[in-house]
Design a protein around this motif. Structure first.
Motif, mmCIF file in Angstrom:
data_model
loop_
_atom_site.group_PDB
_atom_site.id
_atom_site.type_symbol
_atom_site.label_atom_id
_atom_site.label_comp_id
_atom_site.label_asym_id
_atom_site.label_seq_id
_atom_site.Cartn_x
_atom_site.Cartn_y
_atom_site.Cartn_z
ATOM 1 N N GLU A 127 3.030 -0.153 2.252
ATOM 2 C CA GLU A 127 2.641 1.052 1.293
ATOM 3 C C GLU A 127 3.661 2.332 1.034
ATOM 4 O O GLU A 127 4.339 2.039 1.513
ATOM 5 N N LYS A 218 -3.557 1.425 0.345
ATOM 6 C CA LYS A 218 -3.462 1.794 2.136
ATOM 7 C C LYS A 218 -4.745 0.671 2.897
ATOM 8 O O LYS A 218 -4.332 1.474 3.758
ATOM 9 N N SER A 219 -5.495 1.085 2.607
ATOM 10 C CA SER A 219 -7.219 0.119 3.076
ATOM 11 C C SER A 219 -6.386 -1.181 3.288
ATOM 12 O O SER A 219 -7.580 -1.359 4.260
ATOM 13 N N ALA A 220 -5.440 -1.538 2.454
ATOM 14 C CA ALA A 220 -5.562 -3.273 3.130
ATOM 15 C C ALA A 220 -5.031 -3.272 4.491
ATOM 16 O O ALA A 220 -4.763 -2.616 6.067
ATOM 17 N N THR A 221 -6.094 -4.596 5.397
ATOM 18 C CA THR A 221 -6.277 -4.445 6.724
ATOM 19 C C THR A 221 -4.521 -5.653 7.075
ATOM 20 O O THR A 221 -4.377 -6.372 6.364
ATOM 21 N N ASN A 222 -3.919 -5.517 8.144
ATOM 22 C CA ASN A 222 -3.335 -6.137 8.798
ATOM 23 C C ASN A 222 -3.316 -7.665 9.080
ATOM 24 O O ASN A 222 -2.106 -8.211 8.624
ATOM 25 N N SER A 223 -4.949 -8.049 9.066
ATOM 26 C CA SER A 223 -4.711 -9.137 9.726
ATOM 27 C C SER A 223 -4.397 -10.270 8.410
ATOM 28 O O SER A 223 -4.595 -11.288 7.729
ATOM 29 N N SER A 224 -4.378 -9.908 6.973
ATOM 30 C CA SER A 224 -4.157 -10.067 5.125
ATOM 31 C C SER A 224 -2.810 -10.548 5.295
ATOM 32 O O SER A 224 -3.200 -11.627 4.289
ATOM 33 N N THR A 228 3.212 -7.706 9.425
ATOM 34 C CA THR A 228 2.711 -6.348 9.845
ATOM 35 C C THR A 228 3.010 -5.590 8.432
ATOM 36 O O THR A 228 4.623 -4.838 8.216
ATOM 37 N N ARG A 231 3.526 1.291 7.646
ATOM 38 C CA ARG A 231 2.562 2.193 6.841
ATOM 39 C C ARG A 231 3.247 3.915 6.515
ATOM 40 O O ARG A 231 4.624 3.520 6.932
#
Length: 236
Positions: A127, A218-224, A228, A231
Protein backbone atom coordinates in the motif's frame (compact mmCIF):
# COMPACT_ATOMS: atom_id res chain seq x y z
CA UNK A 1 52.19 6.22 -25.01
CA UNK A 2 52.43 8.72 -22.13
CA UNK A 3 53.66 7.12 -18.92
CA UNK A 4 50.46 7.89 -17.01
CA UNK A 5 48.38 6.01 -19.60
CA UNK A 6 50.80 3.09 -19.69
CA UNK A 7 50.47 2.69 -15.92
CA UNK A 8 46.69 2.72 -16.29
CA UNK A 9 46.82 -0.03 -18.94
CA UNK A 10 49.07 -2.21 -16.77
CA UNK A 11 46.82 -1.60 -13.77
CA UNK A 12 43.82 -2.90 -15.78
CA UNK A 13 45.78 -5.97 -16.95
CA UNK A 14 47.13 -7.14 -13.60
CA UNK A 15 43.82 -6.65 -11.81
CA UNK A 16 42.94 -5.12 -8.44
CA UNK A 17 44.96 -7.62 -6.37
CA UNK A 18 48.19 -5.95 -7.48
CA UNK A 19 47.06 -2.38 -6.88
CA UNK A 20 48.47 -0.77 -3.78
CA UNK A 21 46.48 2.45 -3.94
CA UNK A 22 44.39 2.81 -0.80
CA UNK A 23 40.68 2.66 -1.52
CA UNK A 24 41.14 1.67 -5.18
CA UNK A 25 39.03 -1.47 -4.79
CA UNK A 26 35.82 -2.64 -3.18
CA UNK A 27 34.81 -6.14 -2.12
CA UNK A 28 32.09 -8.31 -3.66
CA UNK A 29 30.92 -11.76 -2.44
CA UNK A 30 32.51 -14.78 -4.13
CA UNK A 31 31.40 -18.42 -4.41
CA UNK A 32 34.17 -19.62 -2.06
CA UNK A 33 32.64 -17.65 0.81
CA UNK A 34 35.48 -15.15 0.63
CA UNK A 35 35.20 -11.68 -0.92
CA UNK A 36 36.67 -10.66 -4.27
CA UNK A 37 38.34 -7.28 -4.80
CA UNK A 38 37.05 -5.29 -7.78
CA UNK A 39 38.17 -1.90 -9.02
CA UNK A 40 36.01 0.94 -7.69
CA UNK A 41 36.04 2.71 -11.02
CA UNK A 42 34.50 -0.32 -12.72
CA UNK A 43 31.68 -0.61 -10.18
CA UNK A 44 31.11 3.16 -10.24
CA UNK A 45 30.81 3.04 -14.03
CA UNK A 46 27.56 1.06 -13.63
CA UNK A 47 25.49 4.23 -13.45
CA UNK A 48 22.14 2.41 -13.32
CA UNK A 49 23.03 0.51 -10.14
CA UNK A 50 23.73 1.30 -6.50
CA UNK A 51 25.85 -1.64 -5.37
CA UNK A 52 25.76 -2.74 -1.71
CA UNK A 53 29.31 -3.83 -0.84
CA UNK A 54 29.93 -6.16 2.14
CA UNK A 55 32.27 -3.55 3.67
CA UNK A 56 31.23 -0.16 2.29
CA UNK A 57 33.31 2.93 2.92
CA UNK A 58 30.75 5.29 4.42
CA UNK A 59 31.13 8.57 6.34
CA UNK A 60 31.75 8.02 10.05
CA UNK A 61 31.45 11.60 11.28
CA UNK A 62 28.49 12.16 13.60
CA UNK A 63 27.44 15.24 11.63
CA UNK A 64 27.12 13.27 8.37
CA UNK A 65 25.22 10.46 10.11
CA UNK A 66 22.80 12.90 11.76
CA UNK A 67 22.19 14.61 8.41
CA UNK A 68 21.26 11.28 6.77
CA UNK A 69 19.10 10.30 9.74
CA UNK A 70 17.16 13.57 9.68
CA UNK A 71 16.65 13.33 5.91
CA UNK A 72 15.34 9.77 6.25
CA UNK A 73 12.94 10.69 9.06
CA UNK A 74 11.61 13.53 6.88
CA UNK A 75 10.77 11.16 4.03
CA UNK A 76 13.96 10.55 2.03
CA UNK A 77 14.65 7.00 0.81
CA UNK A 78 16.82 4.88 3.09
CA UNK A 79 20.51 5.38 2.27
CA UNK A 80 23.31 2.96 3.05
CA UNK A 81 24.20 5.13 6.06
CA UNK A 82 20.64 4.78 7.36
CA UNK A 83 20.81 1.02 6.93
CA UNK A 84 24.24 0.75 8.57
CA UNK A 85 23.15 2.88 11.52
CA UNK A 86 19.81 1.03 11.91
CA UNK A 87 17.68 4.15 11.51
CA UNK A 88 14.81 2.07 10.09
CA UNK A 89 12.66 -0.29 12.12
CA UNK A 90 12.12 -3.99 11.34
CA UNK A 91 8.65 -4.91 10.03
CA UNK A 92 6.68 -8.06 10.74
CA UNK A 93 6.56 -8.92 7.00
CA UNK A 94 10.32 -8.70 6.61
CA UNK A 95 10.82 -12.31 7.65
CA UNK A 96 8.29 -13.62 5.09
CA UNK A 97 9.80 -11.67 2.20
CA UNK A 98 13.34 -12.54 3.29
CA UNK A 99 12.46 -16.25 3.34
CA UNK A 100 11.21 -16.11 -0.25
CA UNK A 101 14.29 -14.18 -1.38
CA UNK A 102 16.64 -16.63 0.33
CA UNK A 103 14.83 -19.59 -1.21
CA UNK A 104 15.14 -18.07 -4.70
CA UNK A 105 18.84 -17.27 -4.23
CA UNK A 106 19.60 -20.81 -3.09
CA UNK A 107 17.60 -22.26 -6.01
CA UNK A 108 19.82 -20.39 -8.47
CA UNK A 109 23.04 -21.23 -6.61
CA UNK A 110 25.43 -23.99 -7.64
CA UNK A 111 23.77 -26.57 -5.36
CA UNK A 112 20.67 -26.56 -7.52
CA UNK A 113 22.30 -27.32 -10.85
CA UNK A 114 19.18 -26.41 -12.85
CA UNK A 115 20.55 -24.46 -15.83
CA UNK A 116 17.09 -24.10 -17.43
CA UNK A 117 16.12 -21.43 -14.89
CA UNK A 118 18.37 -18.39 -14.48
CA UNK A 119 16.01 -15.66 -13.22
CA UNK A 120 13.54 -15.61 -10.33
CA UNK A 121 11.13 -12.70 -9.84
CA UNK A 122 9.59 -11.90 -6.46
CA UNK A 123 6.78 -9.33 -6.54
CA UNK A 124 6.10 -7.57 -3.24
CA UNK A 125 2.65 -5.88 -3.08
CA UNK A 126 2.35 -2.79 -0.91
CA UNK A 127 0.00 0.00 0.00
CA UNK A 128 1.61 3.34 -1.03
CA UNK A 129 3.24 5.04 1.93
CA UNK A 130 3.67 1.80 3.89
CA UNK A 131 7.49 1.68 3.71
CA UNK A 132 8.04 -1.07 1.13
CA UNK A 133 11.16 0.58 -0.29
CA UNK A 134 12.83 0.66 3.12
CA UNK A 135 11.87 -2.94 3.89
CA UNK A 136 13.27 -4.18 0.55
CA UNK A 137 16.48 -2.19 0.96
CA UNK A 138 16.92 -3.69 4.44
CA UNK A 139 16.67 -7.17 2.90
CA UNK A 140 19.34 -6.35 0.30
CA UNK A 141 21.53 -4.79 2.98
CA UNK A 142 21.35 -7.92 5.14
CA UNK A 143 22.18 -10.16 2.13
CA UNK A 144 25.13 -8.10 0.89
CA UNK A 145 27.82 -10.17 2.65
CA UNK A 146 26.68 -13.43 1.00
CA UNK A 147 25.36 -12.28 -2.38
CA UNK A 148 26.03 -9.40 -4.74
CA UNK A 149 23.21 -6.92 -4.24
CA UNK A 150 22.21 -3.71 -6.00
CA UNK A 151 19.35 -1.23 -6.17
CA UNK A 152 18.37 -0.31 -9.73
CA UNK A 153 18.47 3.50 -9.89
CA UNK A 154 17.46 3.81 -13.56
CA UNK A 155 16.29 1.48 -16.31
CA UNK A 156 18.15 2.13 -19.56
CA UNK A 157 19.41 0.09 -22.50
CA UNK A 158 22.52 -0.71 -20.43
CA UNK A 159 20.90 -1.85 -17.17
CA UNK A 160 20.77 -5.56 -18.03
CA UNK A 161 24.44 -5.46 -19.15
CA UNK A 162 25.46 -3.81 -15.87
CA UNK A 163 23.56 -6.44 -13.86
CA UNK A 164 25.30 -9.18 -15.86
CA UNK A 165 28.70 -7.60 -15.12
CA UNK A 166 27.90 -7.34 -11.41
CA UNK A 167 26.97 -11.02 -11.34
CA UNK A 168 29.94 -12.32 -13.34
CA UNK A 169 32.86 -9.97 -12.62
CA UNK A 170 35.80 -11.62 -10.90
CA UNK A 171 35.01 -15.12 -12.21
CA UNK A 172 36.96 -16.85 -14.96
CA UNK A 173 35.86 -19.61 -17.35
CA UNK A 174 36.81 -22.37 -14.91
CA UNK A 175 34.49 -21.27 -12.11
CA UNK A 176 31.83 -19.22 -13.92
CA UNK A 177 29.36 -22.10 -13.56
CA UNK A 178 29.74 -21.83 -9.78
CA UNK A 179 29.07 -18.08 -9.72
CA UNK A 180 26.47 -16.86 -7.25
CA UNK A 181 23.21 -15.25 -8.36
CA UNK A 182 22.86 -11.50 -7.99
CA UNK A 183 19.99 -9.87 -6.07
CA UNK A 184 18.57 -6.63 -7.50
CA UNK A 185 15.76 -4.39 -6.25
CA UNK A 186 13.63 -2.84 -9.01
CA UNK A 187 11.43 -0.43 -7.09
CA UNK A 188 9.04 2.33 -8.15
CA UNK A 189 9.24 1.74 -11.91
CA UNK A 190 6.37 1.23 -14.40
CA UNK A 191 5.31 -2.42 -14.60
CA UNK A 192 6.08 -2.56 -18.33
CA UNK A 193 9.66 -1.32 -17.79
CA UNK A 194 10.23 -3.93 -15.08
CA UNK A 195 8.93 -6.72 -17.35
CA UNK A 196 11.14 -5.66 -20.26
CA UNK A 197 14.21 -5.43 -18.02
CA UNK A 198 13.52 -8.89 -16.61
CA UNK A 199 13.18 -10.31 -20.13
CA UNK A 200 16.52 -8.80 -21.15
CA UNK A 201 18.19 -10.28 -18.06
CA UNK A 202 16.76 -13.67 -19.03
CA UNK A 203 18.12 -13.38 -22.58
CA UNK A 204 21.58 -12.76 -21.14
CA UNK A 205 21.15 -15.91 -18.99
CA UNK A 206 22.27 -13.96 -15.94
CA UNK A 207 21.69 -15.67 -12.60
CA UNK A 208 19.47 -13.08 -10.97
CA UNK A 209 16.76 -12.69 -8.35
CA UNK A 210 14.63 -9.65 -9.15
CA UNK A 211 12.81 -8.22 -6.12
CA UNK A 212 10.18 -5.80 -7.40
CA UNK A 213 7.43 -3.82 -5.68
CA UNK A 214 3.81 -3.48 -6.81
CA UNK A 215 1.48 -0.74 -5.48
CA UNK A 216 -2.06 -1.84 -4.58
CA UNK A 217 -5.29 -0.23 -3.39
CA UNK A 218 -6.12 -0.16 0.29
CA UNK A 219 -9.14 -2.39 -0.37
CA UNK A 220 -7.12 -5.16 -2.06
CA UNK A 221 -7.47 -8.52 -0.31
CA UNK A 222 -4.44 -10.46 0.90
CA UNK A 223 -5.62 -13.66 -0.78
CA UNK A 224 -4.95 -12.16 -4.23
CA UNK A 225 -1.16 -12.17 -3.75
CA UNK A 226 1.63 -14.68 -3.25
CA UNK A 227 3.17 -12.47 -0.55
CA UNK A 228 1.13 -10.74 2.15
CA UNK A 229 0.79 -7.07 1.14
CA UNK A 230 2.54 -4.47 3.26
CA UNK A 231 0.08 -2.04 4.83
CA UNK A 232 0.58 1.36 6.45
CA UNK A 233 1.58 1.33 10.10
CA UNK A 234 -1.21 1.71 12.61
CA UNK A 235 -0.86 3.85 15.73
CA UNK A 236 0.82 1.03 17.68
Amino acid sequence: IPWVFLKEIVREMVGPSKIEEKGATMELPYFTGQHKEVLNKIVNSWNDLEVYSPNPRLPKLAEAIEKERDAFYKGAQASQINLLQDHSIPRSLEKEVNTKVERALKYLSKENGDVSCQVKTITFPYEPGSGATTLCRRILWNKRTDYRCAVVKAITSLTDFQIERLQSIGYDERNLNFSLPVLVLVDNFPENDVRQLTERIMKRETKCVVLTTFPIEKSATNSSFEITPLRKLDEN
